[in-house]
Design an enzyme around this catalytic site. Sequence first.
Site, PDB file in Angstrom:
ATOM      1  N   CYS A  34     -77.068  32.015 -58.161  1.00  0.00           N
ATOM      2  CA  CYS A  34     -76.881  32.026 -59.620  1.00  0.00           C
ATOM      3  C   CYS A  34     -77.955  32.841 -60.335  1.00  0.00           C
ATOM      4  O   CYS A  34     -77.763  33.262 -61.477  1.00  0.00           O
ATOM      5  CB  CYS A  34     -76.856  30.603 -60.158  1.00  0.00           C
ATOM      6  SG  CYS A  34     -75.475  29.653 -59.508  1.00  0.00           S
ATOM      7  N   HIS A  56     -77.901  31.258 -67.969  1.00  0.00           N
ATOM      8  CA  HIS A  56     -76.929  30.969 -66.908  1.00  0.00           C
ATOM      9  C   HIS A  56     -76.112  29.762 -67.353  1.00  0.00           C
ATOM     10  O   HIS A  56     -76.654  28.779 -67.856  1.00  0.00           O
ATOM     11  CB  HIS A  56     -77.676  30.672 -65.606  1.00  0.00           C
ATOM     12  CG  HIS A  56     -76.772  30.157 -64.527  1.00  0.00           C
ATOM     13  ND1 HIS A  56     -75.576  30.779 -64.211  1.00  0.00           N
ATOM     14  CD2 HIS A  56     -76.867  29.082 -63.706  1.00  0.00           C
ATOM     15  CE1 HIS A  56     -74.993  30.108 -63.237  1.00  0.00           C
ATOM     16  NE2 HIS A  56     -75.748  29.070 -62.922  1.00  0.00           N
ATOM     17  N   ASN A  69     -69.076  27.608 -64.371  1.00  0.00           N
ATOM     18  CA  ASN A  69     -70.233  28.262 -63.754  1.00  0.00           C
ATOM     19  C   ASN A  69     -69.734  29.401 -62.856  1.00  0.00           C
ATOM     20  O   ASN A  69     -69.125  29.144 -61.817  1.00  0.00           O
ATOM     21  CB  ASN A  69     -71.007  27.214 -62.948  1.00  0.00           C
ATOM     22  CG  ASN A  69     -72.253  27.779 -62.299  1.00  0.00           C
ATOM     23  OD1 ASN A  69     -72.437  28.995 -62.226  1.00  0.00           O
ATOM     24  ND2 ASN A  69     -73.114  26.890 -61.805  1.00  0.00           N
TER      25      ASN A  69
HETATM   26  O1  UT7 Z   1     -75.634  27.040 -60.903  1.00  0.00           O
HETATM   27  C1  UT7 Z   1     -76.632  26.490 -60.114  1.00  0.00           C
HETATM   28  C2  UT7 Z   1     -77.274  25.403 -60.804  1.00  0.00           C
HETATM   29  N1  UT7 Z   1     -76.404  24.238 -60.812  1.00  0.00           N
HETATM   30  C3  UT7 Z   1     -76.623  23.336 -61.703  1.00  0.00           C
HETATM   31  O2  UT7 Z   1     -77.475  23.541 -62.534  1.00  0.00           O
HETATM   32  C4  UT7 Z   1     -75.856  22.046 -61.643  1.00  0.00           C
HETATM   33  C5  UT7 Z   1     -76.774  20.938 -62.044  1.00  0.00           C
HETATM   34  N2  UT7 Z   1     -76.172  19.619 -62.017  1.00  0.00           N
HETATM   35  C6  UT7 Z   1     -75.260  19.199 -62.919  1.00  0.00           C
HETATM   36  O3  UT7 Z   1     -74.818  19.959 -63.747  1.00  0.00           O
HETATM   37  C7  UT7 Z   1     -74.852  17.747 -62.901  1.00  0.00           C
HETATM   38  O4  UT7 Z   1     -75.743  17.032 -62.083  1.00  0.00           O
HETATM   39  C8  UT7 Z   1     -73.404  17.528 -62.413  1.00  0.00           C
HETATM   40  C9  UT7 Z   1     -72.432  18.015 -63.468  1.00  0.00           C
HETATM   41  C10 UT7 Z   1     -73.179  18.242 -61.109  1.00  0.00           C
HETATM   42  C11 UT7 Z   1     -73.127  16.029 -62.212  1.00  0.00           C
HETATM   43  O5  UT7 Z   1     -73.367  15.317 -63.407  1.00  0.00           O
HETATM   44  P1  UT7 Z   1     -74.253  13.973 -63.380  1.00  0.00           P
HETATM   45  O6  UT7 Z   1     -74.262  13.448 -64.732  1.00  0.00           O
HETATM   46  O7  UT7 Z   1     -75.572  14.345 -62.753  1.00  0.00           O
HETATM   47  O8  UT7 Z   1     -73.363  13.036 -62.479  1.00  0.00           O
HETATM   48  P2  UT7 Z   1     -73.704  12.337 -61.089  1.00  0.00           P
HETATM   49  O9  UT7 Z   1     -73.665  13.340 -59.981  1.00  0.00           O
HETATM   50  O10 UT7 Z   1     -74.944  11.510 -61.249  1.00  0.00           O
HETATM   51  O11 UT7 Z   1     -72.466  11.377 -60.927  1.00  0.00           O
HETATM   52  C12 UT7 Z   1     -72.215  10.279 -61.859  1.00  0.00           C
HETATM   53  C13 UT7 Z   1     -70.928   9.593 -61.439  1.00  0.00           C
HETATM   54  C14 UT7 Z   1     -70.854   9.266 -59.961  1.00  0.00           C
HETATM   55  O12 UT7 Z   1     -70.164   8.024 -59.831  1.00  0.00           O
HETATM   56  P3  UT7 Z   1     -70.956   6.657 -59.564  1.00  0.00           P
HETATM   57  O13 UT7 Z   1     -71.705   6.865 -58.284  1.00  0.00           O
HETATM   58  O14 UT7 Z   1     -71.866   6.501 -60.749  1.00  0.00           O
HETATM   59  O15 UT7 Z   1     -69.868   5.639 -59.488  1.00  0.00           O
HETATM   60  C15 UT7 Z   1     -70.003  10.349 -59.384  1.00  0.00           C
HETATM   61  O16 UT7 Z   1     -69.332   9.971 -58.208  1.00  0.00           O
HETATM   62  O17 UT7 Z   1     -69.827  10.469 -61.699  1.00  0.00           O
HETATM   63  C16 UT7 Z   1     -69.030  10.594 -60.510  1.00  0.00           C
HETATM   64  N3  UT7 Z   1     -68.454  11.913 -60.484  1.00  0.00           N
HETATM   65  C17 UT7 Z   1     -67.277  12.220 -61.038  1.00  0.00           C
HETATM   66  N4  UT7 Z   1     -66.380  11.470 -61.708  1.00  0.00           N
HETATM   67  C18 UT7 Z   1     -65.273  12.087 -62.166  1.00  0.00           C
HETATM   68  C19 UT7 Z   1     -68.974  13.054 -59.928  1.00  0.00           C
HETATM   69  N5  UT7 Z   1     -68.138  14.085 -60.122  1.00  0.00           N
HETATM   70  C20 UT7 Z   1     -67.073  13.586 -60.803  1.00  0.00           C
HETATM   71  C21 UT7 Z   1     -65.895  14.178 -61.289  1.00  0.00           C
HETATM   72  N6  UT7 Z   1     -65.032  13.387 -61.973  1.00  0.00           N
HETATM   73  N7  UT7 Z   1     -65.602  15.486 -61.120  1.00  0.00           N
END
Ligand code: UT7
Length: 319
Positions: free
Chosen positions: A114, A246, A276
């Site tokens: 990225c 980005h 992204n």
């Molecule tokens: O380009 C390179 C750089 N990349 C980035 O900068 C990405 C950085 N990270 C992020 O943008 C975020 O961490 C994400 C968007 C990837 C995830 O968001 P989050 O708020 O950190 O969510 P999380 O991974 O902590 O997940 C929260 C909950 C989980 O469920 P439980 O364990 O709390 O029951 C996940 O399983 O959300 C669940 N979850 C989803 N639910 C519905 C994860 N993905 C999804 C989904 N739909 N697509």
Amino acid sequence: MTLRSVIKGTGSALPARRVDNAELAARVDTSDEWIVARTGIRSRYIAGEGETTATLAVDACRKALEAAGLQPADIGLIVLATATPDQTFPASATKVQAMLGIDDCIAFDVAAVCTGFLYALSVADSMLRCGSAKRALVIGSETFSRILDWEDRTTCVLFGDGAGALVLEAEDGDSGILATRLHADGRHSCLLYVDGGPSTTGTVGKLRMKGPEVFRHAVVNLAKVLGEVLDDIGLSAADVDWVVPHQANARILDATAKKLGLPPEKVIVTVDRHANTSAASVPLALDVAVRDGRIKRGELIVLEAMGGGFTWGAAALRY
Ligand code: UT7
């Protein structure tokens, strides 16, 4: 007078097919509400048959050349940032060269995921200023849809395909790229990676990410590197007209701007439409804001990105 790399034209390209969150919700256990609330993403473009990293790059380059009033033959250097090349080799930059009909120039790919476009921009800027070429095409182009695990809801909803390109020309003056800063810390490679490769599994592999860990590093690293480029040119966040970041997550954009004390109105946001697009996201967003008239000649622009490696970087330029 100082020799600088000046942006003469910008261009971008997206695949024909737009995919909204509802379409993904029919495929994996997710919802439009979750995706919008956690990322700000509403849609992304997905490459179809015949659309590749090189073809998208060529479309973006043609538009950038047209905006610059130049011909392919005017280009002496092509630097293409991508983590999804058409083939392992030759470099997709050479395919772009051939498709544009350029008989001879320097052409190579840069892999910094990225952050790839920031790396490509910095390398091209150095090469132009030391006389390796007079004009360059600097491209970010990706087809991340081809390395996504479409069963993994934690990653497949986040990415899209696209390309952005700039024509740079070495010119004496005050406009152009003023400073670039690049970083890498390979200790974090296990947080964002592809689980395959020619030298390990012999397969292309699929993208894997520990999102929350990447998020935490992103906000800290991006705010820090933006501070570094501004220090390099002796200016502060108050002098910045536009941030072109980005586009990984709207919450990262908000948090980074807040950390630097930049009002959200100065941040160019396209993550809602494009998701992204990895190395393509910065030049795509730049082209959108140039073409819709927000970014004007003479303004101070900062670019930033962070991605797999980890790699991260920033650039400051007078447009
Ligand atoms: O380009 C390179 C750089 N990349 C980035 O900068 C990405 C950085 N990270 C992020 O943008 C975020 O961490 C994400 C968007 C990837 C995830 O968001 P989050 O708020 O950190 O969510 P999380 O991974 O902590 O997940 C929260 C909950 C989980 O469920 P439980 O364990 O709390 O029951 C996940 O399983 O959300 C669940 N979850 C989803 N639910 C519905 C994860 N993905 C999804 C989904 N739909 N697509």
